[in-house]
Design an enzyme around this catalytic site. Structure first.
Site, mmCIF file in Angstrom:
data_model
loop_
_atom_site.group_PDB
_atom_site.id
_atom_site.type_symbol
_atom_site.label_atom_id
_atom_site.label_comp_id
_atom_site.label_asym_id
_atom_site.label_seq_id
_atom_site.Cartn_x
_atom_site.Cartn_y
_atom_site.Cartn_z
ATOM 1 C CG HIS A 191 -7.257 4.859 -94.056
ATOM 2 N ND1 HIS A 191 -6.337 5.766 -93.600
ATOM 3 C CD2 HIS A 191 -6.550 3.983 -94.831
ATOM 4 C CE1 HIS A 191 -5.146 5.452 -94.056
ATOM 5 N NE2 HIS A 191 -5.242 4.386 -94.806
ATOM 6 C CB SER A 232 -7.091 -3.400 -102.099
ATOM 7 O OG SER A 232 -7.376 -2.509 -103.160
ATOM 8 C CD GLU A 280 -3.136 2.188 -93.057
ATOM 9 O OE1 GLU A 280 -3.617 1.458 -93.953
ATOM 10 O OE2 GLU A 280 -2.558 3.264 -93.286
ATOM 11 C CG ASP A 303 -27.523 15.485 -102.198
ATOM 12 O OD1 ASP A 303 -27.795 14.626 -101.355
ATOM 13 O OD2 ASP A 303 -28.133 16.570 -102.297
ATOM 14 C CB THR A 312 -23.958 17.985 -106.729
ATOM 15 O OG1 THR A 312 -23.587 17.714 -105.373
ATOM 16 C CG2 THR A 312 -25.470 18.102 -106.846
#
Length: 699
Positions: free
Chosen positions: A148, A310, A472, A639, A642
């Site tokens: 999600h 949350s 959800e 990664d 970056t």
């Protein structure tokens, strides 16, 4: 060129039965049963199965599912302004095949770094698996779920509502997701080996907050007592032990993957994707580019009943624990990793027993719910799908793309809502009665914008039961679903998990009490006040069938919508050209001569549109360190250190900027950054391009 991994060296494993199991898979892959294949294993394998040391065959796989990273709307916040402008980390699908060596029954569990699993994706995956494996995989034993993340490209549903923010359907992103899920499953099949499964539950108290406390507080005291802090703190980890080593995990923890806010435009798997990458890459040394076919370790961080949970601990978008959304993603992801890792070395329960699975499709638009499942003990019906006013307000705590004229609460505090609702109720008084006390804003069921015939699934792995929910689910709703299953099959409550965002998507599931509060989650509970009781009735029935060893009727699915998609022009590439007086790959902004650890290197190239080729199994960039006369890769576009920023300049030119945050443990030496892209000509041909930065030192 090699890759230097920061984690431990690649482990060498020896399995007494690995060769035999691999031989058996040649039979399984043609559609034969696992029980038939198991008959070809060695005496050692048969002994292991009979004495219970390794009663399962388990395989792990991981594959790239990254969609179009440039100029495509992201899925989750419903924010038309959140359009992709590059890549932070790649999206991946992590698959586990778990098979009972005694019976041959198996399940496939795939967790993907995407916003939702839609029925469109599920159907395409099932069709591809059938082509490859015959009847080995089907409706009941394939569980597809999503982390999600709200920071990934959308446009891959066959229901038009979910393609609004991408201005239509994106076939390239859809194919990327389906291809990656299927490839992860194939790799998991190839990886099957004898295994022991263990489960551990730890408590994680500082990675979530209840974003709908007003609604939560309306639940009975007995339910609220199960969650003293208003949060579900259970972190449950299924561990795969092969040859005495932990080779993979599936973790379930309830928290939204919304640490990245709607302001972010870089593709990211968010906190759960980071947790998996951190365990695999930083802790176990997995190189996702070179070891994707045979990873040393796979860490899948799945969702559970995260509907009102949350990660923004201050209940403001992009806040808590810090005000930096990237840092919050890392911190919350690390905390999930720490809790799961603690279970590996802590108290564990070994799973015993068979593998089973069951799935039914339920028409939630019109389900009669028996009185034993309703709050008042009377039969009730669900409704045709509709959103309430507070849906348009969005989730303010997580930064949903709501409209400012709408507010959470029973009627949104807005007279416009009453006008719209009164007009709808005049046309359909039955809808008004069924959806009450919700003030209906948009009858999406009548408009055929959402899925209403939904899959509900129950999977058993030994003593562990997982309920696959296409929505959800709030934590108290999850509690009631778990109780329904636990009561029927006779296991402790902690042995039952609810996994949301699974197999399809139908927004939220709240309790009837939470529904009455009119908050965002209740307004997004599509099928009325008795939606949760309908789901409880369904999982109760699935559990009863599983206990009795019977198979319920599959039920009716919705029609195939694949041929009716309106393809989006977002992210469509007509032509790539370099800037004036430049060539593709030229360095537009060069790095400094030297950097200290902790500093950021930035290099800009004359590039091309990122959507020309998604480079699955490859990378758009490489950070390389000189070693002797050669170069070794130390980071790529998968990664954390970056970032790849894309920007159109002029009509058809692209500026591609690569940044690298030099790690604190970076080896001193000489480095360079390389860019890899693909440019499209006016005739439609695509050719590879590249660029290399000047050298710089890390001191």
């Amino acid at each position: 060129m090699t890759h230097t991994r920061p984690g431990p060296a690649r482990r060498v494993r020896t399995y007494a039965t690995l060769v035999a199991a691999a031989t058996a898979l040649a039979t399984v892959g043609t559609g034969a049963s696992l029980a038939q294949a198991s008959g070809t294993t060695t005496t050692a394998a048969t002994s292991a199965a009979s004495d219970g040391n390794e009663p399962y065959l388990v395989g792990r796989g991981i594959a790239d599912v990254t969609g179009e990273p440039a100029e495509v709307g992201m899925m989750g916040y419903a924010d038309l302004g959140q359009t992709g402008a590059g890549l932070h980390m790649r999206q991946r699908a992590r698959a586990f095949v778990i098979a009972d060596r005694a019976s041959g029954e198996r399940v496939l569990h795939v967790n993907a770094d995407i916003g939702m699993v839609f029925q469109s994706v599920r159907d395409a995956v099932l069709a591809r698996l059938a082509e490859r494996f015959g009847e080995t995989y089907g409706e009941s034993n394939v569980m597809l779920t999503a982390t999600h993340t709200h920071a990934a490209p959308g446009g891959f549903s066959h229901h038009n509502l979910y393609n609004l923010t991408t201005l239509g359907y994106h076939g390239k992103t859809f194919d990327a997701i389906v291809d990656g899920i299927v490839e992860a499953a194939i790799r998991a099949e190839r990886d099957l080996a004898p295994a022991q499964l263990q489960v551990a539950t730890t408590q994680l108290t500082d990675a979530s907050a209840n974003r709908s406390r007003l609604a939560f507080n309306r639940n009975p005291a007995a339910d609220r007592a199960h969650f003293p802090t208003g949060t579900d703190t259970a972190s449950t980890t299924l561990q795969v032990r092969r040859g005495g080593e932990v080779d993979g995990v599936i973790n379930w923890f309830a928290v939204h993957a919304t640490s990245m806010s709607t302001d972010n435009t870089l593709v990211s798997p968010d906190n759960k994707g980071y947790a998996g990458w951190h365990w695999e890459h930083d802790q176990e040394g997995v190189d996702h580019l070179t070891e994707s076919d045979d990873p040393d370790f796979v860490a899948s961080f799945a969702q559970t009943n995260a509907g009102d949970m949350s990660p923004n601990l201050d209940l403001q978008p992009g806040t808590g624990p810090t005000d930096d959304q990237f840092e919050n993603t890392r911190i919350i992801g690390t905390r999930m990793f720490d809790a799961a890792r603690a279970g590996v070395s802590g108290r564990r329960t070994t799973l015993r027993g068979g593998v089973d699975s069951s799935l039914v499709y339920v028409n939630l638009a019109d389900t009669l719910v028996d009185g034993q499942f309703t709050p008042d003990g009377k039969p009730q019906r669900t409704c045709s799908a509709a959103f309430g006013a507070a849906f348009a307000a969005g989730s303010t705590e997580d930064g949903g793309g709501g409209l400012p004229i709408f507010k959470e609460g029973k009627d949104g505090g807005n007279p416009v809502v009453k006008v719209v609702a009164d007009a709808l109720y005049t046309a359909s008084p039955a809808l008004k009665a069924c959806q009450a006390p919700k003030e209906v804003l948009l009858p999406v069921g009548a408009l055929d914008l959402v899925q209403q015939k939904l899959p509900v699934q129950l999977v058993r792995i030994g003593d562990l039961y997982v309920v696959g929910m296409p929505a959800e689910v709030t934590i108290v709703s999850g509690l009631r679903l778990r109780r329904a299953v636990a009561d029927v099959v006779g296991v402790p409550l902690e042995n039952v998990l609810v996994q949301g965002y699974t197999n399809a998507y139908a927004h939220y599931v709240t309790t009837p009490e939470e529904y009455d509060a009119g908050e965002y989650e209740g307004a997004s509970t599509l099928f009325g006040r008795y939606e949760l009781p309908a789901f409880v009735q369904t999982v109760h029935g699935l559990a009863a069938h599983m206990k009795a060893g019977t198979t319920p009727p599959l039920g009716a699915k919705e029609r195939d919508r694949s041929s009716g998609q309106l393809h989006s022009l977002q992210g469509r590439v007509v032509l790539d050209t370099p800037p004036a007086f430049r060539s593709f790959g030229d360095v537009l902004t060069a790095p400094r001569a030297a950097y200290a650890r902790g500093e950021q290197v930035e290099v800009a190239f004359a590039g091309a549109h990122l959507n020309n080729r998604l480079r699955h199994g490859g990378t758009y960039l490489s950070v390389e360190r000189r070693v002797g006369s050669g170069w070794e890769r130390v980071a790529d576009d998968g990664d954390w250190s970056t970032k790849l920023h894309w920007k159109r300049t002029g009509i058809s030119a692209s500026r591609v900027t690569v940044t690298w945050d030099v790690p604190q443990d970076a080896a001193p030496g000489q480095y360079r950054i390389r860019y890899f892209g693909d440019a499209r000509s006016l005739l439609g041909t695509v050719r590879a391009i590249s660029g290399t930065s000047p050298l710089f030192d890390v001191r």
